[in-house]
Design an enzyme around this catalytic site. Structure first.
Site, PDB file in Angstrom:
ATOM      1  CG  ASP A  35      -0.340   0.225   2.533  1.00 41.25           C
ATOM      2  OD1 ASP A  35       0.911   0.326   2.611  1.00 41.25           O
ATOM      3  OD2 ASP A  35      -1.085   0.326   3.532  1.00 41.25           O
ATOM      4  CB  CYS A  89       0.687  -2.536   4.735  1.00 39.74           C
ATOM      5  SG  CYS A  89       0.535  -3.487   6.255  1.00 39.74           S
ATOM      6  CB  THR A 139       2.119  -2.562  10.963  1.00 37.75           C
ATOM      7  OG1 THR A 139       0.916  -3.073  10.351  1.00 37.75           O
ATOM      8  CG2 THR A 139       1.830  -1.232  11.641  1.00 37.75           C
ATOM      9  CG  HIS A 185       9.928 -23.683  12.385  1.00 41.06           C
ATOM     10  ND1 HIS A 185       9.860 -23.591  13.764  1.00 41.06           N
ATOM     11  CD2 HIS A 185      11.165 -24.151  12.099  1.00 41.06           C
ATOM     12  CE1 HIS A 185      11.016 -23.984  14.286  1.00 41.06           C
ATOM     13  NE2 HIS A 185      11.829 -24.322  13.293  1.00 41.06           N
ATOM     14  CG  HIS A 189       8.537 -27.710  11.122  1.00 32.17           C
ATOM     15  ND1 HIS A 189       8.299 -27.096  12.329  1.00 32.17           N
ATOM     16  CD2 HIS A 189       9.874 -27.961  11.076  1.00 32.17           C
ATOM     17  CE1 HIS A 189       9.442 -26.956  12.986  1.00 32.17           C
ATOM     18  NE2 HIS A 189      10.401 -27.483  12.248  1.00 32.17           N
TER      19      HIS A 189
HETATM   20  C1  RB5 Z   1      -2.064   2.745   6.513  1.00 31.91           C
HETATM   21  O1  RB5 Z   1      -2.113   3.977   7.176  1.00 31.91           O
HETATM   22  C2  RB5 Z   1      -1.802   1.637   7.523  1.00 31.91           C
HETATM   23  O2  RB5 Z   1      -2.914   1.452   8.321  1.00 31.91           O
HETATM   24  C3  RB5 Z   1      -1.438   0.358   6.797  1.00 31.91           C
HETATM   25  O3  RB5 Z   1      -0.342   0.564   5.983  1.00 31.91           O
HETATM   26  C4  RB5 Z   1      -1.064  -0.842   7.654  1.00 31.91           C
HETATM   27  O4  RB5 Z   1      -0.092  -0.512   8.587  1.00 31.91           O
HETATM   28  C5  RB5 Z   1      -2.185  -1.594   8.221  1.00 31.91           C
HETATM   29  O5  RB5 Z   1      -2.008  -2.651   8.843  1.00 31.91           O
END
Ligand code: RB5
Length: 161
Positions: free
Chosen positions: A15, A72, A74, A105, A140
């Site tokens: 994203d 993304c 996180t 694993h 596994h």
């Molecule tokens: C986008 O702002 C953020 O929410 C997305 O990139 C991600 O971290 C969601 O899990």
């Protein structure tokens, strides 16, 4: 060094929050000779991570690519989304240890990373480990088979509804 054509074909997507790290990884992979399918996004304009997790997952499950990389902010949202595609085992890694164990694993077929959590350099090192580490199988396999069994059971129950 040019990687032989037997090396995995890689699908990559992010994203907006993962865009910069995704671009860093893509450029590295291309320079290292990997065949890369970039499924977007193509700028830092806001988009929705589920669309990109789904795209990577479907590309891997359909065998158009061998392994996926999804980024993304996180790594959490895009891995959750990718894991909704039956057959995907997306693993969120934070360091070399978790990147290695995801393959050894979990036989993960998608590596998820947090573009706001890791640097581009660290991401490249994790990708290198992920792409060159073999699944260990053995004990596994029973556990991975149980994951597949959950998917099959859920599909069968959904069909009955
Ligand atoms: C986008 O702002 C953020 O929410 C997305 O990139 C991600 O971290 C969601 O899990």
């Amino acid at each position: 060094m040019t990687i032989p054509s037997t090396n995995p074909r890689i699908a990559i997507a992010s994203d907006h929050a993962g865009f910069s790290v995704k671009e860093t990884i893509r450029k590295y992979l291309e320079s290292a000779g990997y065949a890369v399918s970039d499924l977007g996004t193509s700028s830092e304009e806001s988009v929705d991570y589920p669309d990109y997790g789904k795209a990577v997952g479907e590309r891997v499950v359909s065998k158009q690519s061998d392994l996926g990389i999804a980024v993304c902010g996180t790594g959490m949202g895009i891995s959750i989304a990718a894991n909704k595609v039956p057959g995907v085992r997306a693993a969120l890694a934070h360091d070399l240890h978790t990147a290695r164990l995801a393959r050894e694993h979990n036989d993960a077929n998608v590596l998820a990373l947090g573009g706001r959590v890791v640097s581009g350099e660290a991401a490249i090192r994790m990708v290198q480990v992920f792409l060159t580490t073999a699944y260990l199988g053995g004990r596994h396999q029973r556990r991975v088979d149980k994951i597949t069994a959950i998917e099959k059971q859920e599909r069968a129950e959904a069909a009955k509804r």
